[in-house]
Design a protein around this motif. Sequence first.
Motif, short mmCIF file in Angstrom:
data_model
loop_
_atom_site.label_atom_id
_atom_site.label_comp_id
_atom_site.label_asym_id
_atom_site.label_seq_id
_atom_site.Cartn_x
_atom_site.Cartn_y
_atom_site.Cartn_z
N THR A 96 0.85 -1.19 0.00
CA THR A 96 0.00 0.00 0.00
C THR A 96 0.89 1.25 0.00
O THR A 96 2.06 1.17 0.37
CB THR A 96 -0.90 0.02 1.25
OG1 THR A 96 -0.09 -0.10 2.43
CG2 THR A 96 -1.91 -1.11 1.20
N PRO A 97 0.36 2.38 -0.43
CA PRO A 97 1.18 3.60 -0.49
C PRO A 97 1.88 3.95 0.82
O PRO A 97 3.00 4.47 0.83
CB PRO A 97 0.17 4.68 -0.90
CG PRO A 97 -0.84 3.94 -1.71
CD PRO A 97 -0.98 2.60 -1.04
N ASP A 98 1.24 3.65 1.97
CA ASP A 98 1.86 3.96 3.26
C ASP A 98 2.74 2.83 3.79
O ASP A 98 3.27 2.91 4.90
CB ASP A 98 0.80 4.33 4.29
CG ASP A 98 -0.18 3.19 4.55
OD1 ASP A 98 0.03 2.08 4.02
OD2 ASP A 98 -1.16 3.42 5.28
N ARG A 99 2.87 1.73 3.00
CA ARG A 99 3.71 0.59 3.33
C ARG A 99 3.21 -0.19 4.55
O ARG A 99 3.94 -1.01 5.13
CB ARG A 99 5.17 1.01 3.58
CG ARG A 99 5.76 1.95 2.55
CD ARG A 99 5.92 1.30 1.20
NE ARG A 99 6.93 0.23 1.21
CZ ARG A 99 7.20 -0.55 0.16
NH1 ARG A 99 6.50 -0.40 -0.97
NH2 ARG A 99 8.11 -1.48 0.24
N LYS A 100 1.97 0.01 4.93
CA LYS A 100 1.44 -0.65 6.12
C LYS A 100 0.64 -1.92 5.79
O LYS A 100 0.13 -2.57 6.70
CB LYS A 100 0.57 0.31 6.91
CG LYS A 100 1.35 1.45 7.56
CD LYS A 100 0.44 2.34 8.39
CE LYS A 100 1.24 3.45 9.06
NZ LYS A 100 0.38 4.34 9.88
N ARG A 103 -1.99 -4.15 -1.20
CA ARG A 103 -3.11 -3.77 -2.06
C ARG A 103 -3.28 -4.84 -3.15
O ARG A 103 -2.34 -5.18 -3.87
CB ARG A 103 -2.85 -2.41 -2.70
CG ARG A 103 -3.90 -1.98 -3.72
CD ARG A 103 -3.85 -0.49 -3.98
NE ARG A 103 -4.28 0.25 -2.76
CZ ARG A 103 -4.30 1.58 -2.70
NH1 ARG A 103 -3.91 2.32 -3.72
NH2 ARG A 103 -4.71 2.17 -1.59
N PHE A 104 -4.51 -5.35 -3.27
CA PHE A 104 -4.82 -6.40 -4.24
C PHE A 104 -5.77 -5.88 -5.32
O PHE A 104 -6.79 -5.27 -5.00
CB PHE A 104 -5.47 -7.59 -3.54
CG PHE A 104 -4.56 -8.31 -2.59
CD1 PHE A 104 -3.83 -9.42 -3.01
CD2 PHE A 104 -4.42 -7.88 -1.27
CE1 PHE A 104 -2.99 -10.08 -2.13
CE2 PHE A 104 -3.58 -8.53 -0.39
CZ PHE A 104 -2.86 -9.63 -0.82
N THR A 105 -5.41 -6.15 -6.57
CA THR A 105 -6.28 -5.85 -7.69
C THR A 105 -7.04 -7.13 -8.05
O THR A 105 -6.43 -8.17 -8.32
CB THR A 105 -5.47 -5.38 -8.91
OG1 THR A 105 -4.73 -4.21 -8.56
CG2 THR A 105 -6.39 -5.06 -10.09
N LEU A 106 -8.35 -7.08 -8.03
CA LEU A 106 -9.17 -8.27 -8.21
C LEU A 106 -9.35 -8.62 -9.68
O LEU A 106 -9.42 -7.74 -10.55
CB LEU A 106 -10.53 -8.07 -7.56
CG LEU A 106 -10.51 -7.71 -6.06
CD1 LEU A 106 -11.93 -7.61 -5.53
CD2 LEU A 106 -9.71 -8.72 -5.26
N VAL A 150 -10.93 -0.17 -1.54
CA VAL A 150 -10.44 1.05 -2.21
C VAL A 150 -11.41 1.46 -3.31
O VAL A 150 -11.83 2.61 -3.41
CB VAL A 150 -9.03 0.81 -2.80
CG1 VAL A 150 -8.54 2.07 -3.53
CG2 VAL A 150 -8.06 0.40 -1.69
N ASP A 151 -11.79 0.50 -4.13
CA ASP A 151 -12.81 0.70 -5.15
C ASP A 151 -13.38 -0.67 -5.50
O ASP A 151 -13.08 -1.66 -4.84
CB ASP A 151 -12.25 1.43 -6.39
CG ASP A 151 -11.08 0.71 -7.02
OD1 ASP A 151 -11.12 -0.53 -7.14
OD2 ASP A 151 -10.09 1.38 -7.40
N ALA A 152 -14.19 -0.74 -6.54
CA ALA A 152 -14.91 -1.98 -6.87
C ALA A 152 -13.99 -3.16 -7.15
O ALA A 152 -14.37 -4.32 -6.99
CB ALA A 152 -15.83 -1.74 -8.06
N LYS A 153 -12.76 -2.89 -7.58
CA LYS A 153 -11.84 -3.96 -7.95
C LYS A 153 -10.53 -3.91 -7.17
O LYS A 153 -9.56 -4.57 -7.56
CB LYS A 153 -11.53 -3.88 -9.46
CG LYS A 153 -12.73 -4.25 -10.34
CD LYS A 153 -13.16 -5.71 -10.09
CE LYS A 153 -14.41 -6.07 -10.90
NZ LYS A 153 -14.86 -7.45 -10.60
N THR A 154 -10.50 -3.19 -6.06
CA THR A 154 -9.25 -3.06 -5.31
C THR A 154 -9.54 -3.12 -3.81
O THR A 154 -10.45 -2.46 -3.32
CB THR A 154 -8.55 -1.72 -5.62
OG1 THR A 154 -8.51 -1.54 -7.05
CG2 THR A 154 -7.14 -1.70 -5.06
N VAL A 155 -8.75 -3.93 -3.09
CA VAL A 155 -8.87 -3.99 -1.64
C VAL A 155 -7.49 -3.89 -1.00
O VAL A 155 -6.48 -4.32 -1.59
CB VAL A 155 -9.55 -5.29 -1.16
CG1 VAL A 155 -11.00 -5.35 -1.61
CG2 VAL A 155 -8.80 -6.52 -1.65
N ASP A 156 -7.44 -3.31 0.19
CA ASP A 156 -6.21 -3.22 0.97
C ASP A 156 -6.34 -4.09 2.22
O ASP A 156 -7.36 -4.04 2.91
CB ASP A 156 -5.93 -1.78 1.42
CG ASP A 156 -5.48 -0.88 0.29
OD1 ASP A 156 -5.17 -1.41 -0.81
OD2 ASP A 156 -5.44 0.35 0.49
#
Length: 539
Positions: A96-100, A103-106, A150-156
């Motif tokens: 993830t941008p904050d390195r914590k 992030r997965f793209t579905l 994050v959006d319809a196709k992205t989860v953190d």
Amino acid sequence: MTNKTGWMNRRDLAKLLGVGGAAIVAGLPERVFAASDKTTLGIGIDISDTITLDPARQAQYTPPMTLRAAYDMLVTMSPGDYVHLKPALATKWEKTPDRKGWRFTLREGVKFASGNPMTAEDVKWSMDRVLHLGDQTAQYIAHLDRTEIVDAKTVDLILKDPTQPILNILAAPGFVIYDRKLVEEHGGVAGKDAKTKDKATTWLNSNSAGAGAYKLVRWERNAQIQLVRNEHYWAGKPPFERVVIRHIADSAAQLLAIRRGDIDIAFNLIPEQIATLKSEPKVRLEGLTSLDFVYMAVTQEPEFNKALAVKEARQAIGYGIDYDGIIDGLLGGAAVRPASFLPIGVSGSTKEIAKEIGFRHDPEKAKQLLQKAGLADGFEFEIAYGNAAIAGLNYQTLGQKIQSDLAKINIKVKLAPMDQVNLRTTYTGGKAQGGVLTFWNPPAVENLLWAAATVERVAKRVHWTPPADLVKLVHQAAGELDLKKQSDLWVEYQKAMVDQANYVILFQPIYQIAVRDSLAKLPLTAAGWQLDMDAVKPA
């Protein structure tokens, strides 16, 4: 003898077997499926340990094979490659941008077996349910703080400690993506009250709600599991209309079934039976060095057994067992043996390291340890085990071998066989009075999962409170990026575990599996689910 759909009743099967046939088939269901056509895949295996097929509650040896067939995870592993992750329901992952976290793209266009489309909400709901149910599977991702859409196709997936590993863990069949809508219709709850409010497990025991190649439609405990083709499978049409996993506890019955073609794969043959198949014209053998192992957990609770509360007495057990006799005599040489809870083949665990720091058969050393423990005349303890087999070896036979070995150093063993469900309840509840013979198979290929268990939940089962510096060592090794330093830290951990002597590793099997030539080469895996069912194909 068999009807048009391939079913054979027990009476007909007994006739085929001839004298003694009734005894062999006594443990089979009233009707067994003959895999006589290429539209059905038949598997023979001891599945007596299956007590649930709800992925979030699964903690046994054989169920992951079924779960991997009926569900998919965000990521997976290819057979033989346990280092590089492979895309599954996620096509891409990055920090993830904050390195914590990650992030997965579905993957787009995925449908569950119900026909419902997979969404980011399904992913979040699935992860939330695992965590909030609080079952054993949740402990593997205890460092997961939360899942964010994050959006319809992205989860953190945000971690509490970003230095600790999670990607390999997510490849395990405990972390499937559920069809949220379908599970909720059957009582599924993912909120913080899931532990008390979720009622979906009963339904999930006989049905699946996943996006895997096959769909679970039936489970009869100690009888069979049935799956059918998922017509919506995202990776293409699965090759079989139906998969039948038959519970065949008796290896002789498995041998007969594979020879007749009633099953296509036999998982639990003993070495003598395997040897007879080497000249069988329509059956071949395939091997796989597993990452599983069989071990004996030994309590140190003085109220259960005062002798076992003494470390030197437990160490004497470790040096009193004839491991070569087990591997060569009972398993036909088809096994290796790690030093402790890290199987050979992972960081810090090799045959050479095991030979250097692990237990070995040394009766004289065992007697010296008994003397040091104030138990020169020996002692008595109980060994519990399930009425089951693993790698073709019955736990009863293994227990008798250990009983014989330890008698030579004046340690008397009382054998206590029990049903697999009762064994699990006894062991996980910390109620085992002495030793427990059981298995460990990887929920995922991640050293942290093996090692953390020994100093956390499994330590509680044997009534041991590990020192804080050992717990710290486990997490330090898991987070170490330098591979040489990481390996050295894992060796240090194993030395401590051998000295503590609550876990005696008996063998790590090299599976020898009988396969009908009607199938192409099997996609066998050591990643924790034995077989990539979606990739099994006719020859």
